[in-house]
Design an enzyme around this catalytic site. Structure first.
Site, PDB file in Angstrom:
ATOM      1  N   CYS A   1       0.854  -1.186   0.000  1.00 28.61           N
ATOM      2  CA  CYS A   1       0.000   0.000   0.000  1.00 28.61           C
ATOM      3  C   CYS A   1       0.896   1.245   0.000  1.00 28.61           C
ATOM      4  O   CYS A   1       1.764   1.399   0.869  1.00 28.61           O
ATOM      5  CB  CYS A   1      -0.899  -0.017   1.232  1.00 28.61           C
ATOM      6  SG  CYS A   1      -1.699   1.555   1.538  1.00 28.61           S
ATOM      7  N   CYS A  48       0.756   3.247   3.285  1.00 24.80           N
ATOM      8  CA  CYS A  48       1.449   2.530   4.380  1.00 24.80           C
ATOM      9  C   CYS A  48       2.956   2.719   4.220  1.00 24.80           C
ATOM     10  O   CYS A  48       3.673   2.914   5.218  1.00 24.80           O
ATOM     11  CB  CYS A  48       1.116   1.044   4.365  1.00 24.80           C
ATOM     12  SG  CYS A  48      -0.461   0.613   5.123  1.00 24.80           S
ATOM     13  N   ASN A  51     -12.783  11.058  -0.233  1.00 26.15           N
ATOM     14  CA  ASN A  51     -13.361  10.389  -1.396  1.00 26.15           C
ATOM     15  C   ASN A  51     -13.544   8.918  -1.034  1.00 26.15           C
ATOM     16  O   ASN A  51     -12.648   8.315  -0.441  1.00 26.15           O
ATOM     17  CB  ASN A  51     -12.438  10.514  -2.613  1.00 26.15           C
ATOM     18  CG  ASN A  51     -12.316  11.956  -3.095  1.00 26.15           C
ATOM     19  OD1 ASN A  51     -13.270  12.719  -3.022  1.00 26.15           O
ATOM     20  ND2 ASN A  51     -11.141  12.337  -3.570  1.00 26.15           N
ATOM     21  N   HIS A  55      -7.718   8.623   3.626  1.00 26.20           N
ATOM     22  CA  HIS A  55      -7.000   9.900   3.663  1.00 26.20           C
ATOM     23  C   HIS A  55      -7.979  11.047   3.597  1.00 26.20           C
ATOM     24  O   HIS A  55      -8.971  10.988   2.862  1.00 26.20           O
ATOM     25  CB  HIS A  55      -5.964  10.007   2.530  1.00 26.20           C
ATOM     26  CG  HIS A  55      -6.499   9.690   1.177  1.00 26.20           C
ATOM     27  ND1 HIS A  55      -6.692   8.396   0.736  1.00 26.20           N
ATOM     28  CD2 HIS A  55      -6.900  10.486   0.164  1.00 26.20           C
ATOM     29  CE1 HIS A  55      -7.177   8.423  -0.493  1.00 26.20           C
ATOM     30  NE2 HIS A  55      -7.324   9.686  -0.860  1.00 26.20           N
TER      31      HIS A  55
HETATM   32  P1  AMP Z   1      -7.952  10.013  -3.854  1.00 26.22           P
HETATM   33  O1  AMP Z   1      -8.283  10.236  -5.309  1.00 26.22           O
HETATM   34  O2  AMP Z   1      -8.939  10.644  -2.913  1.00 26.22           O
HETATM   35  O3  AMP Z   1      -7.713   8.548  -3.558  1.00 26.22           O
HETATM   36  O4  AMP Z   1      -6.623  10.807  -3.577  1.00 26.22           O
HETATM   37  C1  AMP Z   1      -5.350  10.254  -3.697  1.00 26.22           C
HETATM   38  C2  AMP Z   1      -4.402  11.411  -3.656  1.00 26.22           C
HETATM   39  O5  AMP Z   1      -3.104  10.918  -3.411  1.00 26.22           O
HETATM   40  C3  AMP Z   1      -4.335  12.223  -4.968  1.00 26.22           C
HETATM   41  O6  AMP Z   1      -4.686  13.575  -4.704  1.00 26.22           O
HETATM   42  C4  AMP Z   1      -2.884  12.061  -5.411  1.00 26.22           C
HETATM   43  O7  AMP Z   1      -2.367  13.218  -5.998  1.00 26.22           O
HETATM   44  C5  AMP Z   1      -2.195  11.736  -4.098  1.00 26.22           C
HETATM   45  N1  AMP Z   1      -0.954  10.974  -4.202  1.00 26.22           N
HETATM   46  C6  AMP Z   1      -0.727   9.875  -4.966  1.00 26.22           C
HETATM   47  N2  AMP Z   1       0.529   9.435  -4.796  1.00 26.22           N
HETATM   48  C7  AMP Z   1       1.117  10.270  -3.900  1.00 26.22           C
HETATM   49  C8  AMP Z   1       2.413  10.338  -3.313  1.00 26.22           C
HETATM   50  N3  AMP Z   1       3.380   9.451  -3.596  1.00 26.22           N
HETATM   51  N4  AMP Z   1       2.666  11.347  -2.439  1.00 26.22           N
HETATM   52  C9  AMP Z   1       1.713  12.255  -2.156  1.00 26.22           C
HETATM   53  N5  AMP Z   1       0.464  12.231  -2.656  1.00 26.22           N
HETATM   54  C10 AMP Z   1       0.163  11.252  -3.524  1.00 26.22           C
HETATM   55 ZN    ZN Z   2      -2.183   1.329   3.713  1.00 22.20          ZN
END
Ligand code: AMP
Ligand code: ZN
Length: 114
Positions: free
Chosen positions: A4, A7, A87, A100
């Site tokens: 993950c 994680c 979301n 998140h």
């Molecule tokens: P969601 O669409 O609500 O699942 O949001 C996932 C979020 O994680 C998105 O806004 C991505 O830009 C962000 N995200 C994905 N990979 C990373 C990463 N390695 N570091 C920081 N944010 C990330």
């Molecule tokens: Zn996780």
């Protein structure tokens, strides 16, 4: 089992710009910010979605919102305003299946969010 992403960030195995952490939660900058301030707050525990929250997670949920208050104060958007978003699943637009809380601010948000 596939690892993950969040994680791995929580364990420090994948780099992120950490803004806050305590025993329950970690907050870091979103890699693809949708506002001048875009921070994600995650629990250290792997909880996939809002649907998986139980009364046992009370301390974690409280910690997430305490982090919102601290981060928005520190970034000076607590009075001008900000948006918090969970979301959930496909139609909610969830891409990462580790709970998140998005904190977005520094610009005027629109409604409906689309
Ligand atoms: P969601 O669409 O609500 O699942 O949001 C996932 C979020 O994680 C998105 O806004 C991505 O830009 C962000 N995200 C994905 N990979 C990373 C990463 N390695 N570091 C920081 N944010 C990330
Ligand atoms: Zn996780």
């Amino acid at each position: 089992m596939e690892k993950c992403l969040f994680c791995e960030i929580a364990k420090g195995n994948i780099p992120a710009t950490i803004e806050y952490e305590d025993e329950n939660v970690i907050a870091f900058r979103d890699i693809n910010p949708q506002a001048p301030i875009h921070i994600l707050i995650i629990p250290r525990d792997h909880i996939p979605t809002v649907n998986d929250l139980t009364p046992d997670h009370q301390a974690i949920i409280a910690a997430m919102f305490q982090a919102v208050q601290k981060l928005t104060r520190d970034n000076k958007i607590d009075h001008t305003g900000y948006r918090t978003v969970f979301n959930c699943n496909r139609d909610g637009g969830q891409d990462v299946y580790h709970l998140h809380l998005h904190v977005l601010g520094g610009r005027k948000m629109t409604w409906p969010p689309g």
